[in-house]
Motif scaffolding. Structure first.
Motif, PDB file in Angstrom:
ATOM      1  N   ARG A  95       0.840  -1.198   0.000  1.00 54.38           N
ATOM      2  CA  ARG A  95       0.000   0.000   0.000  1.00 54.38           C
ATOM      3  C   ARG A  95       0.873   1.245   0.000  1.00 54.38           C
ATOM      4  NH1 ARG A  95      -4.857  -0.726   4.322  1.00 54.38           N
ATOM      5  NH2 ARG A  95      -5.439  -2.879   3.874  1.00 54.38           N
ATOM      6  N   ASP A 226      -1.971  -4.840   8.826  1.00 53.90           N
ATOM      7  CA  ASP A 226      -3.388  -4.550   8.626  1.00 53.90           C
ATOM      8  C   ASP A 226      -3.755  -3.269   9.380  1.00 53.90           C
ATOM      9  OD1 ASP A 226      -6.033  -4.803   7.968  1.00 53.90           O
ATOM     10  OD2 ASP A 226      -6.454  -6.463   9.324  1.00 53.90           O
ATOM     11  N   ASP A 230      -4.312   0.777   7.724  1.00 51.17           N
ATOM     12  CA  ASP A 230      -5.564   1.542   7.824  1.00 51.17           C
ATOM     13  C   ASP A 230      -5.305   2.882   8.521  1.00 51.17           C
ATOM     14  OD1 ASP A 230      -6.955  -0.522   6.597  1.00 51.17           O
ATOM     15  OD2 ASP A 230      -8.645  -0.409   7.978  1.00 51.17           O
TER      16      ASP A 230
END
Ligand code: NAI
Ligand code: MG
Length: 329
Positions: A95, A226, A230
């Motif tokens: 990401r 994870d 976020d």
């Protein structure tokens, strides 16, 4: 011609995939193959991820995915995207976090990436309930750790980042994260030109809010990645703008970070940025670097012009934003 499997999924998936396809068709020649997955597919066929979709994925050069709805109240229901990552051994979740102009967030020039291990760690699926206790087994393997850390360093090399931060909790998880850290430090030696630091996950969570400019490439295990990713998406404007890719040795799947946002289905209001920037990552992967750059530059330009959806402080409809972006190619 490169073959792309597209999976619309549920909720806002079909509309966002349609926009992504129009953008690609204005930039490059690809062959589209349709694949089904998700809750609507489950209702129609009895399976959220039909074998046919897995077979098609293996025959394509890349997969473009939006999101699927995973209702929590159906026993033994497996999310199609989790299953697909497993089927295709997509072990690296990448990401990138790059600031966009005119987005109401405290930082303006961020450029870093989080590489999250996608197949083991806390999400290995080894959970059990025994009487008054419940257990989850955290799996750290040599193969899984080395390949994710190598991926992170190779990414840093390719994108000219100068530092990789290995994120762990080896001070408490002494055996499992101790092993991950030892393996990671060894892999780092293969990349002497790239700096390497290691840091404890809770301090990284704090530094991401306080000094996110300190980071370039972060590599970490499944659960930590994870959560941190976020958190990091908030730094650039939230779920609507964050893109991602899932890579394995043979296959690659590109998807926005957000879910199916069911309440916005067919309302033409969601932000197409995460979907379009994931599509740009896909174009680069299939060798269409120029098309990829055109797409990401047009997205950035659209923000410079102040044309943006409600979630990032604008008033444009999804379709207005996409039309503007395509007109800027
Ligand atoms: P979500 O990401 O769909 O929505 C969370 C919040 O972000 C909502 O307030 C939504 O309105 C907003 N949002 C999401 N995408 C946006 C966009 N493009 N533009 C503007 N705002 C946006 O996550 P949620 O609500 O937890 O889950 C909804 C469904 O999606 C669930 O069934 C869940 O299982 C599924 N899901 C699927 C994922 C995938 O397929 N990779 C990932 C995450 C959730
Ligand atoms: Mg998540």
């Amino acid at each position: 011609m490169k073959k792309i499997l597209y999976i619309e999924g549920d909720g806002v998936g079909p509309e966002l995939i349609a926009h992504a396809k129009s953008a690609v068709d204005s930039l490059a020649k690809v062959e589209w193959v349709r694949g089904e997955a998700g809750f609507a597919t489950f209702q129609k066929t009895g399976s959220p991820l039909p074998q046919e979709t897995i077979d098609s994925a293996k025959k394509c050069d890349a997969i473009l995915f939006c999101a699927v709805t995973s209702p929590p109240n159906i026993l033994n229901y497996k999310s199609a995207i989790v299953a697909l990552r497993k089927e295709l051994d997509l072990y690296a979740n990448l990401r990138p976090f790059v600031s966009l102009p005119n987005v109401p967030v405290p930082y303006s020039a961020l450029n870093f990436a989080i590489v999250r291990e996608n197949t083991e760690g806390m999400y290995s699926g080894l959970e059990k309930r025994e009487g008054d206790a419940a257990y989850a087994t955290r799996v750290i393997t040599k193969k899984g750790s080395e390949r994710i850390v190598r991926f992170a360093f190779e990414y840093a090399r390719k994108k000219k980042f100068q530092k990789v931060t290995i994120v762990h909790k080896a001070n408490v998880l002494r055996i499992s994260d101790g092993f991950f850290l030892e393996l990671a430090r060894n892999v780092a030696k293969e990349f002497p030109e790239i700096g390497c630091e290691d840091a404890i996950v809770d301090s990284v969570a704090m530094r991401l809010v306080k000094n996110p400019q300190e980071f370039q490439v972060i590599v970490t295990t499944n659960l930590f990645g994870d959560i941190l990713s976020d958190e990091a998406s908030a730094l650039i404007g939230g779920l609507g703008v964050a893109p991602s890719a899932n890579y394995g040795d043979k296959y690659a799947l590109f998807e926005p970070v957000h879910g199916s946002a069911p309440k916005y289905t067919n309302m033409d209001v969601v932000n197409p940025t995460g979907m379009l920037l994931s599509t740009a990552m896909m174009l680069e992967h299939i060798g269409e670097k120029k098309a990829a750059d055109k797409l990401s530059s047009a997205v950035k330009k659209c923000y410079e012009l102040g044309i943006k959806t409600k979630d990032v402080g604008g008033s444009a409809k999804t379709s207005e934003m996409v039309e503007k972006i395509i007109s800027l190619f």
